[in-house]
Write a protein that holds these residues in place. Sequence first.
Motif, mmCIF file in Angstrom:
data_model
loop_
_atom_site.group_PDB
_atom_site.id
_atom_site.type_symbol
_atom_site.label_atom_id
_atom_site.label_comp_id
_atom_site.label_asym_id
_atom_site.label_seq_id
_atom_site.Cartn_x
_atom_site.Cartn_y
_atom_site.Cartn_z
ATOM 1 N N GLU A 1 -3.274 -3.738 -10.281
ATOM 2 C CA GLU A 1 -2.977 -2.929 -9.115
ATOM 3 C C GLU A 1 -4.272 -2.690 -8.334
ATOM 4 N N PRO A 2 -4.173 -2.228 -7.086
ATOM 5 C CA PRO A 2 -5.390 -1.980 -6.288
ATOM 6 C C PRO A 2 -6.350 -1.029 -6.988
ATOM 7 N N GLY A 3 -7.657 -1.284 -6.776
ATOM 8 C CA GLY A 3 -8.679 -0.420 -7.353
ATOM 9 C C GLY A 3 -9.020 -0.762 -8.785
ATOM 10 N N GLY A 4 -8.515 -1.864 -9.285
ATOM 11 C CA GLY A 4 -8.831 -2.264 -10.645
ATOM 12 C C GLY A 4 -7.962 -1.640 -11.717
ATOM 13 N N TRP A 5 -6.955 -0.858 -11.314
ATOM 14 C CA TRP A 5 -6.036 -0.250 -12.273
ATOM 15 C C TRP A 5 -5.060 -1.308 -12.794
#
Length: 330
Positions: free
Chosen positions: A269-273
């Motif tokens: 997911e966005p942000g490295g999550w």
Amino acid sequence: MRASRLLSLLLLLQTRNRVTAAELAEELEVSVRTVYRDVEALSAAGVPVYADRGPLGGYRLLDGYRTRLNGLTVEEASSLFLAGLPGPAAELGLGEFAAAAELKLLAALPPGPRSHAARMRERFHLDVPGWYRSADEAPFLTEVAEAVWEERVLRMRYRRWGPAEVDRLLHPYGLVLKGGSWYLAAACSGTVRTYRVGRIIEAEVLDERFERPPDFDLAEFWRGFAEGFAARMYTAEAVVRLAPGGQDLFRYTLGGDVADKALANGHSEPGGWTRLTVPIESLTHARWLLLRLGTLVEVLEPPELRALMAEAVADLSRLYGTEQEPGTAG
């Protein structure tokens, strides 16, 4: 290659009362025809091997015949000392016998393998229990082991999970040591179940004997039990988001197998999550477990678990007093 197979065939015949050609072929991973030829070769070499015909027949050695060959390589001899596990042997009341057997084995080995085995014992140590926990106290392990070995009925009082205590009359089939805890596989009312020996409150070995099923395979039974245990333990699933850099703590908290499977099926997911689906035992247990990850994890589903997490965070906020008291410096 054939010499090694002939030695293995001889040792199989020596350690078993009677073996069929088909069983020997399966054990040695050869054809039945090859077994016939190997048996003829042993007989020609003077080994007293006989064939009993009929449905209960098979090959066997002359009663009392024993070979002094052991065929142990350096690595095989060393592995015996690595697998000795003196602690469990002592728990079963066999500590002195295990030490005596080790001494005799050392004395019988040639200088080369003896030196290698001694180095193995000096350099490797097996510690069975997991971290941050000691081995189970099992005061009735000796009685249980006696019942297993002698095939005697075992009467016991057992503490199940929770406060309940029950009386059981068992046909004990075998013992398994797992993570520092002993488990008993035993038949109760015709069904084979598993009991944690450390939870036995009282035990009595009766004079009455039972007949152990000849086809019962303890290792196979335990494999099936262990596989089914995970299915019985994890009754639901939760969807979470894992922050970047949280993989190590995630593995440590949930356990390697569970965590690795979840990570392998995760979605970025966005942000490295990473969005993950993880198995859980219950909502309350999952809350306790996931709180250990702090801000590295966010629960998305089910909504009941998310609500429990929010409630726990609010309780922590009140406990630690995030608002300053009047008159204090900022």
